[in-house]
Design a protein around this motif. Structure first.
Motif, mmCIF file in Angstrom:
data_model
loop_
_atom_site.group_PDB
_atom_site.id
_atom_site.type_symbol
_atom_site.label_atom_id
_atom_site.label_comp_id
_atom_site.label_asym_id
_atom_site.label_seq_id
_atom_site.Cartn_x
_atom_site.Cartn_y
_atom_site.Cartn_z
ATOM 1 N N GLU A 202 0.833 -1.212 0.000
ATOM 2 C CA GLU A 202 0.000 0.000 0.000
ATOM 3 C C GLU A 202 0.866 1.259 0.000
ATOM 4 O O GLU A 202 0.541 2.250 -0.670
ATOM 5 N N GLU A 205 2.318 1.719 -3.445
ATOM 6 C CA GLU A 205 1.276 2.207 -4.351
ATOM 7 C C GLU A 205 1.075 3.710 -4.197
ATOM 8 O O GLU A 205 0.889 4.433 -5.190
ATOM 9 N N ASP A 209 1.825 6.165 -7.318
ATOM 10 C CA ASP A 209 0.707 6.965 -7.824
ATOM 11 C C ASP A 209 0.868 8.455 -7.531
ATOM 12 O O ASP A 209 -0.033 9.256 -7.820
#
Length: 259
Positions: A202, A205, A209
């Motif tokens: 997570e 990510e 992003d």
């Protein structure tokens, strides 16, 4: 003249056949690979490569006289309790068959001297060190612990690898206690690793992003907390394991401390 030449030829062949390298090949190569092993050989190996055997012998003892005495004794009277190889290798290959009646003491002495002087080769030792380094790097990358130090080894792993060695002489009671410690430790750490893996994915990510890094703060804190918890489990395991072992057993494990 022909008889003389024939006799000389026969004598030369006998001398060649009884040379240390030839004796080793004749008496040992049917089971032990005498060259530097490679992955393609592993499926068909009947026994550990001689390089590996001598590597472990040298790891267990550093006196040449003791090594020679061990080789000569083990070849004639092999037992699980005498083995210097890792327990999983003994389980995989079993105990070697005795050479009693198949080799003379003189031949065995010549072979032992040859092994001591020529095995393991520097190339094999270098290969093992490289594998150990790569293994440590992979372990470090996947480690759930805050502290990753040589001074804080994974003792139950070391013990399992040397479980049946006669020199270690673990009692049934010790084994029962050690297995319990290992089970509790592995269960706790495995659970923590699962949680850490999810959180790390997570966090990655969020970075990939290009999100606000503040979104990762709580997850980073959670990972740190979990790794601290795993480290406490590890330290408890180490302490409990050392308490189960006696001083002589700890001394025998010191060469494996940095495995």
């Amino acid at each position: 003249m022909k008889k003389t030449l024939l006799l000389l030829s026969f004598s030369s062949s006998m001398m060649f056949a009884s040379s240390p390298a030839e004796l080793l090949k004749t008496k040992c190569a049917s089971c032990h690979i005498l060259t530097l092993p490679n992955p393609t050989m592993i499926p068909t190996m009947k026994a550990p490569a001689m390089e590996a055997v001598m590597f472990h012998i040298n790891l267990s003892m550093d006196d040449k006289d003791k090594i020679k005495a061990f080789i000569m004794d083990y070849a004639i009277d092999p037992k699980v309790s005498k083995s210097v190889c890792e327990s999983d290798k003994v389980q995989k290959f079993g105990v070697m068959p005795s050479l009693k009646g198949k080799i003379t003491q003189k031949e065995l002495s010549v072979i032992a001297d040859h092994l001591i002087e020529n095995f393991p080769t520097p190339e094999f030792v270098s290969l093992i060190k490289e594998m150990q380094t790569n293994g440590k790097m992979n372990a470090l990358i996947n480690s759930p612990f805050l502290l990753n130090s040589r001074a804080l080894p994974h003792m139950t792993k070391i013990l399992v690898e040397n479980w049946d060695k006669g020199t270690l002489a673990l009692s049934a009671e010790q084994k029962e206690k050690l297995l319990l410690v290992r089970k509790e430790t592995m269960t706790a750490v495995k659970n923590i690793k699962k949680q850490v893996k999810v959180l790390e994915a997570e966090i990655i990510e969020i970075v990939v992003d290009a999100e606000d890094l503040k979104n990762a703060d709580s997850k980073i804190d959670a990972v740190a907390k979990l790794k601290a918890e795993a480290t406490k489990v590890h330290l408890k395991c180490l302490t409990n394991t050392v308490e189960i072992l006696n001083e002589e057993q700890m001394e025998l494990l010191f060469p494996f401390w940095d495995s």
